[in-house]
Motif scaffolding. Structure first.
Motif, short mmCIF file in Angstrom:
data_model
loop_
_atom_site.label_atom_id
_atom_site.label_comp_id
_atom_site.label_asym_id
_atom_site.label_seq_id
_atom_site.Cartn_x
_atom_site.Cartn_y
_atom_site.Cartn_z
N LEU B 231 46.33 45.10 31.61
CA LEU B 231 45.36 44.26 31.01
C LEU B 231 46.08 43.19 32.42
CD1 LEU B 231 45.53 42.75 27.96
CD2 LEU B 231 43.89 43.72 29.47
N ALA B 234 44.94 43.64 35.32
CA ALA B 234 43.66 43.47 35.12
C ALA B 234 43.49 42.20 36.02
CB ALA B 234 42.51 43.60 35.06
N SER B 235 43.87 41.36 35.22
CA SER B 235 44.05 39.63 35.70
C SER B 235 44.20 39.20 37.05
CB SER B 235 45.44 38.89 34.29
OG SER B 235 44.71 39.41 33.64
N PHE B 238 41.42 40.16 39.15
CA PHE B 238 41.01 38.95 39.43
C PHE B 238 41.00 37.90 39.81
CE2 PHE B 238 40.49 34.51 37.19
CZ PHE B 238 38.43 34.54 36.89
N GLY B 251 40.85 47.25 36.31
CA GLY B 251 41.11 46.23 36.25
C GLY B 251 40.62 45.59 37.93
N LEU B 254 36.77 46.12 37.62
CA LEU B 254 35.82 45.15 36.66
C LEU B 254 35.73 44.15 37.77
CD1 LEU B 254 35.11 44.87 33.64
CD2 LEU B 254 37.98 44.21 32.75
N ALA B 255 36.37 43.09 37.38
CA ALA B 255 37.28 41.99 38.10
C ALA B 255 36.75 41.78 39.55
CB ALA B 255 38.48 41.21 38.31
N LEU B 276 38.58 50.02 29.39
CA LEU B 276 39.75 49.23 29.92
C LEU B 276 40.09 49.29 28.28
CD1 LEU B 276 41.58 47.95 31.58
CD2 LEU B 276 40.38 46.12 31.14
#
Lengths: 323, 304
Positions: B231, B234-235, B238, B251, B254-255, B276
């Motif tokens: 996680l 992923a942040s 982003f 990540g 997605l980001a 995810l």
């Protein structure tokens, strides 16, 4: 009790000095510095600080105090802190303390609403989950909460912004309005990010509530309460829950770091002018005093919160005595 | 729940049967008692298989472009659709499993080993050493994880290895406290005194007597950390500090691309989000069940 509080408060001093050292050193390890950025702006005719336009590297460094050893900068910074002086932004010379204080209300408001959201969902969920341990409803509730922390919060936040726009043509507003200007509109800005953080927070709160309830329900006083003829809900709400919630208070205190860290994400997605965004901007600009100021203030806040939690134990649970 | 030792719960009652039979029996027991945890274990198994077999299973290469069909919705030829370059998202998700596994395992190992060393040493030597180490832990703990993470990543620079290293730093320091707590409990036991009076040296005491007895918290912290790392990566993606493209990190998918094309091609967001969240969900469930089984009293070890 007073003795305990004083001793604990004094114990914060070495921790705080170590934090300060870590921050000052770490910030200066960031490759590329503000002088590069300022010089670049000069060359490219950017809109940086006009006062620096005619200056060379050494002059800028001297002006910003970056030419002295890191240790000297550390001591001076610590001395300034004692007087409540967090220094000035290298970028636009504004006092850091003022910059931070301007941004705190938004972040704090989102954090408070997030805590409320999490308590409102987590305590009932944890309670039901514990009372109905290992039944389908327990599994369902726990899965739902863990699912909530299984997606990165930027993804949840983005989904909140985008899917309603696709489906219903409704979108979250990105123009910030203060509470005094328009309270209703203000709340519509605060609630979505607070809900994102609150749901994530509730996963750990509910888990803790459940674990503690399970433990407390086996205590002698719960059996006594049952055997003297109290109904199930009287026992659960009046005897068990109150005692089970003590560690939940601790847990919430520990989540201050989560809420502030999370604000970096939510404030970016929802374009809120809070502390998290200020920090990202400062990192991008290599604005050392601002980065330091934020991390140090947040660190201090966390330490004080932890101290308050420890002290509150004595009030919440009279059996705990301090030595 | 009555308290049972690790061995009892995981392997069933000690019987004189073969190891294979016992572990099979233990697994069945685990599935019956912790269905959600078993489900999580299954997802972990799928993740590992996807990572190992990506070359065989993936219909396309991770960077292979079908230039005729960018941003196409899921179909028979592209199970999860394609992205803006016409790359097959299903294949990229399979290859992405490798990165997730690499990030998850790498950061877990890189954090659990120093955490154990610091925690055990701190509790074992006590005194001034312990005091200083604990003040450093306090200081690190006072900085929000994500903020410290950004700072470290910016310092170390963007690459898969550095992202993994950055992820592990804070958790190494913070989790050392869990190990310290466990060690302090063990240090008070008689067998430590006995071993010491038999002349065992410090290192031997720590390795042979303390370490095996704090296996439970080590396993729990490790299994709960795994999901957190995926996680956190992923942040970071982003915020623009994650595993750099063109690596197919979930990540990152997605980001950046997933978010940028959310209106035009929601499948680019939904695919990585599903995978995810399923994996993190599974890991959390598995970690939770492990904690319940191994040590229901260990709390606050989630590492956030």
């Amino acid at each position: 009790m007073t003795h305990y509080i004083v001793r604990r408060a004094l114990g914060l001093v070495p921790t705080f000095l170590i934090l300060l050292l870590l921050v000052v050193v770490l910030v200066r390890l960031i490759p590329g510095d503000i002088v590069d950025i300022l010089l670049q702006e000069q060359g490219g005719g950017g809109s940086g600080r006009s006062a620096e336009l005619a200056l060379g590297r050494e002059q800028i460094e001297a002006r910003l105090g970056l030419d002295r050893p890191v240790f000297v900068q550390y001591v001076e910074y610590a001395a300034g802190l004692l007087q409540g002086d967090l220094g000035r932004s290298l970028w636009d010379d504004r006092p850091v303390r003022e910059m931070i204080l301007n941004r705190v209300p938004v972040t704090a408001e989102v954090a408070l609403v997030a805590i409320v959201v999490s308590l409102l969902t987590a305590i009932p969920v944890g309670l039901i989950s514990a009372v109905r341990q290992d039944t389908p409803i327990d599994y369902f509730l726990r899965s739902a909460l863990i699912l909530g922390i299984s997606l990165p919060n930027f993804a949840i936040a983005t989904a909140i912004v985008i899917f309603p726009a696709i489906w219903w043509g409704w979108s979250v507003s990105f123009t910030y309005v203060s509470l005094t200007e328009d309270p209703i509109k203000h709340l519509t800005l605060i609630i979505p990010p607070a809900a994102v953080l609150g749901v994530q927070l509730s996963a750990s709160v509910a888990r803790m509530t459940r674990t503690m309830m399970l433990e407390v329900m086996q205590e002698d006083y719960v059996r006594t309460a049952r055997s003297k003829g109290l109904t199930g809900s009287q026992v659960v709400l009046g005897h068990a829950l109150k005692n089970a919630l003590i560690p939940v208070v601790t847990l919430l205190g520990l989540q201050v770091t989560f809420l502030i860290g999370g604000s970096v994400i939510t404030e970016t997605v929802f374009a809120l002018p809070g502390l998290g965004r200020l920090l990202l901007e400062a990192i991008a600009n290599r604005d050392y005093p601002v980065i330091q100021g934020i991390v140090v203030s947040v660190g201090l806040l966390v330490m004080i919160t932890n101290l308050l939690i420890d002290i509150s134990y004595g009030y919440l649970d009279p059996r705990i005595r301090y030595s | 729940m009555t308290t049972q030792s690790t061995a009892e719960v995981l392997q069933g009652p000690a019987e004189t049967r073969s190891l294979g039979w016992r572990s099979l029996h233990g697994t069945r027991r685990f599935v019956r008692r912790k269905p959600l945890g078993a489900f999580g274990g299954l997802i972990l198994l799928l993740l590992v298989s996807a990572a190992l077999l990506a070359d065989v299973l993936a219909p396309y290469g991770a960077a292979q472009q079908d230039t005729g069909a960018p941003l196409s919705a899921p179909s028979a030829s592209h199970l999860a659709g394609t992205d803006q370059y016409g790359r097959d998202i299903f294949s990229r998700l399979l290859y992405g499993a490798r990165i997730s596994l690499y990030v998850g395992i790498g950061a877990t190992v890189l954090s659990i080993v120093p955490a154990t060393v610091i925690g055990v040493a701190s509790a074992y030597f006590q005194g001034r050493f312990d005091y200083i180490v604990q003040r450093v832990v306090d200081a690190v703990q006072a900085v929000p994880g994500l903020i410290l993470l950004i700072a470290i990543v910016v310092v170390l620079g963007p690459s898969v290895v550095m992202v993994v290293a950055s992820l592990s730093v804070r958790s190494a320091v913070v989790n050392s406290r869990v190990m310290r707590g466990a060690t302090i409990q063990i240090m008070g036991r008689d067998f430590i005194q006995a071993a010491r009076s038999l002349g065992a040296r410090d290192l031997r005491l720590m390795l042979r007597h303390v370490l095996p007895n704090i296996a439970a918290p080590i396993i729990i912290v490790a299994s709960l950390g795994f999901g957190q790392f995926i996680l956190a990566e992923a942040s970071l993606s982003f915020l623009g500090y994650g595993v750099p493209p063109p690596e197919p990190s979930w990540g990152g998918m997605l980001a950046s691309d997933g978010r940028n094309y959310m209106y035009a091609a929601p499948h680019m967001f939904v695919g990585p989000a599903l995978v995810l969240s399923l994996v993190v969900f599974g890991v959390n469930m598995f970690g939770d069940a492990m904690r319940d089984v191994l040590d229901p009293r260990l709390r606050g070890a989630s590492g956030n």
